[in-house]
Scaffold this motif. Structure first.
Motif, mmCIF file in Angstrom:
data_model
loop_
_atom_site.group_PDB
_atom_site.id
_atom_site.type_symbol
_atom_site.label_atom_id
_atom_site.label_comp_id
_atom_site.label_asym_id
_atom_site.label_seq_id
_atom_site.Cartn_x
_atom_site.Cartn_y
_atom_site.Cartn_z
ATOM 1 N N GLU A 8 0.827 -1.203 0.000
ATOM 2 C CA GLU A 8 0.000 0.000 0.000
ATOM 3 C C GLU A 8 0.864 1.256 0.000
ATOM 4 N N GLY A 9 1.989 1.206 0.725
ATOM 5 C CA GLY A 9 2.888 2.359 0.765
ATOM 6 C C GLY A 9 3.541 2.608 -0.579
ATOM 7 N N ILE A 10 3.981 1.532 -1.241
ATOM 8 C CA ILE A 10 4.608 1.674 -2.573
ATOM 9 C C ILE A 10 3.590 2.236 -3.563
ATOM 10 N N ARG A 11 2.358 1.719 -3.492
ATOM 11 C CA ARG A 11 1.313 2.175 -4.410
ATOM 12 C C ARG A 11 1.030 3.670 -4.209
ATOM 13 N N SER A 12 1.014 4.115 -2.945
ATOM 14 C CA SER A 12 0.696 5.521 -2.683
ATOM 15 C C SER A 12 1.774 6.447 -3.266
ATOM 16 N N VAL A 13 3.025 6.006 -3.243
ATOM 17 C CA VAL A 13 4.093 6.825 -3.821
ATOM 18 C C VAL A 13 4.009 6.806 -5.343
ATOM 19 N N LEU A 14 3.718 5.612 -5.910
ATOM 20 C CA LEU A 14 3.580 5.502 -7.370
ATOM 21 C C LEU A 14 2.450 6.381 -7.894
ATOM 22 N N GLU A 15 1.375 6.438 -7.143
ATOM 23 C CA GLU A 15 0.214 7.208 -7.592
ATOM 24 C C GLU A 15 0.346 8.693 -7.268
ATOM 25 N N GLY A 16 1.357 9.022 -6.459
ATOM 26 C CA GLY A 16 1.569 10.430 -6.133
ATOM 27 C C GLY A 16 0.754 10.932 -4.973
ATOM 28 N N SER A 17 0.037 10.032 -4.282
ATOM 29 C CA SER A 17 -0.760 10.467 -3.131
ATOM 30 C C SER A 17 0.083 10.631 -1.870
ATOM 31 N N ALA A 18 1.327 10.134 -1.915
ATOM 32 C CA ALA A 18 2.252 10.303 -0.781
ATOM 33 C C ALA A 18 3.633 10.655 -1.336
ATOM 34 N N PRO A 19 4.350 11.625 -0.755
ATOM 35 C CA PRO A 19 5.664 12.016 -1.282
ATOM 36 C C PRO A 19 6.733 10.941 -1.059
ATOM 37 N N SER A 20 6.561 10.104 -0.016
ATOM 38 C CA SER A 20 7.515 9.020 0.262
ATOM 39 C C SER A 20 6.865 8.075 1.253
ATOM 40 N N PHE A 21 7.550 6.985 1.505
ATOM 41 C CA PHE A 21 7.023 5.986 2.438
ATOM 42 C C PHE A 21 8.210 5.263 3.064
ATOM 43 N N SER A 22 8.074 4.938 4.378
ATOM 44 C CA SER A 22 9.123 4.166 5.038
ATOM 45 C C SER A 22 8.507 3.293 6.114
ATOM 46 N N MET A 23 9.173 2.212 6.427
ATOM 47 C CA MET A 23 8.704 1.303 7.462
ATOM 48 C C MET A 23 9.855 0.389 7.897
ATOM 49 N N GLU A 24 9.751 -0.105 9.113
ATOM 50 C CA GLU A 24 10.669 -1.134 9.599
ATOM 51 C C GLU A 24 9.956 -2.473 9.523
#
Length: 332
Positions: A8-24
């Motif tokens: 979901e985080g990768i998709r949000s960055v690909l779609e431009g709805s999030a500037p970046s994403f990170s997680m442990e």
């Protein structure tokens, strides 16, 4: 669950709805626990896309876990320790934390104690409290004596060991408090007792002293000081060998050894004063026995020179009287 979060985080960055994403996330091998940090950044080209970075943070996670366990152990130690402990803000004086021993000692419920300021307990002036907290914060001093007031209004003398420690990015004073009220009262009684003993023995005509098992003087009345022409500072702690010299000490050793074995000694002898003159003395060595152990002995010495001279004079007069009586009887 974490896989779905990553997708979901990768998709949000690909779609431009999030500037970046990170997680442990964990990614353990069969025999080694491992953790990674994933960061997703947009690929800034016409075709679009993302850059996904994975960083092994196992060492950092293990360090964090060790730190967490250490803090947990310290918190348990703090909470359950028998000594009274407080965490205090050195700038405001606010009590940040207190252990169970502190709750029991001060008599306030924990929630009330944590709403109080150290000035509510310490009866010193606010200026003095601030000054000494600042000294502790700067590590200029770590030991203090204060008077604290308990919830029932009673006053206790305490000694405080206080040192700065970092707690959640804030510097606090870790204070360990010991109640020394009884000890101070005992000290006062001891001082009064020593004063009474000195006052009493100073009016006696004889010399009074105390010698420990190492044959060092720990008490001397005014007559003993005068005899040896010493000040109290010079006398206390002096060895008998230093005071008497080897020859004079040798004459007394038989009595000293018997006294240290628990047998009181009483003897008469001709003693040499420091100025070289002779004196007849009557001495008593009394062992100081506590729980069956001899810790030293009391020395009482009386100068009986005048008495001996009177005795000698009486003996001479008696001899003369006897001679004259015999002469008179012979004449008749």
């Amino acid at each position: 669950e974490q896989t779905a979060e990553a997708i979901e985080g990768i998709r949000s960055v690909l779609e431009g709805s999030a500037p970046s994403f990170s997680m442990e996330y964990p990614c353990h091998s069969p025999d080694t626990p491992r953790w990674f940090f994933m960061m997703v950044e947009p690929l800034r080209i016409a075709e679009g896309g993302v850059v996904i970075t994975h960083v092994n943070i196992t060492d950092q996670k293990q360090m964090d876990e060790q730190l967490r366990q250490s803090e947990e152990r310290l918190q348990k130690l703090f909470a359950s320790h028998g000594a009274v402990m407080l965490l205090i803000d050195p700038l405001s004086g606010a009590i940040i934390d207190a252990n169970l021993s502190a709750v029991n000692f001060y008599g306030y419920p924990l929630h009330q104690l944590l709403q109080m300021n150290i000035a509510d307990i310490n009866i010193s002036s606010s200026e003095e409290i601030h000054t000494e907290m600042e000294q502790a914060r700067r590590q200029e001093r770590s030991y203090f004596n204060f008077t604290h007031k308990l919830s029932d209004g009673s006053i206790r003398s305490v000694e405080v060991y206080s040192s700065p420690i970092p707690v959640q990015d804030k510097l606090l004073l870790f204070s360990i408090i010991h109640d020394i009220t009884e000890r101070k009262e005992a000290d006062k009684k001891l001082i009064a007792s020593k004063k009474f003993l000195k006052t009493t023995t100073d009016v006696l005509p004889g010399m009074v002293g105390y010698w420990n098992r190492e044959l060092r003087c720990t008490f001397a009345n005014i007559q003993l000081l005068k005899w040896f022409d010493k000040t109290a500072e010079e006398m206390i702690g002096i060895s008998m060998q230093q005071l008497l010299g080897d020859q004079q000490l040798g004459k007394n050793l038989v009595y000293i050894r018997a006294t240290l074995q628990g047998r009181p000694q009483h003897f008469e002898r001709i003693a040499t004063r420091p100025d070289g003159t002779k004196a007849h003395t009557w001495s008593h060595y009394i062992p100081d026995v506590i729980d069956g152990t001899v810790h030293g002995f009391y020395m009482l010495v009386t100068d009986i020179t005048d008495l001996k001279q009177t005795e000698l004079k009486l003996e001479r007069l008696n001899r003369e009287l006897n001679q004259r009586t015999a002469q008179a009887e012979a004449a008749t």
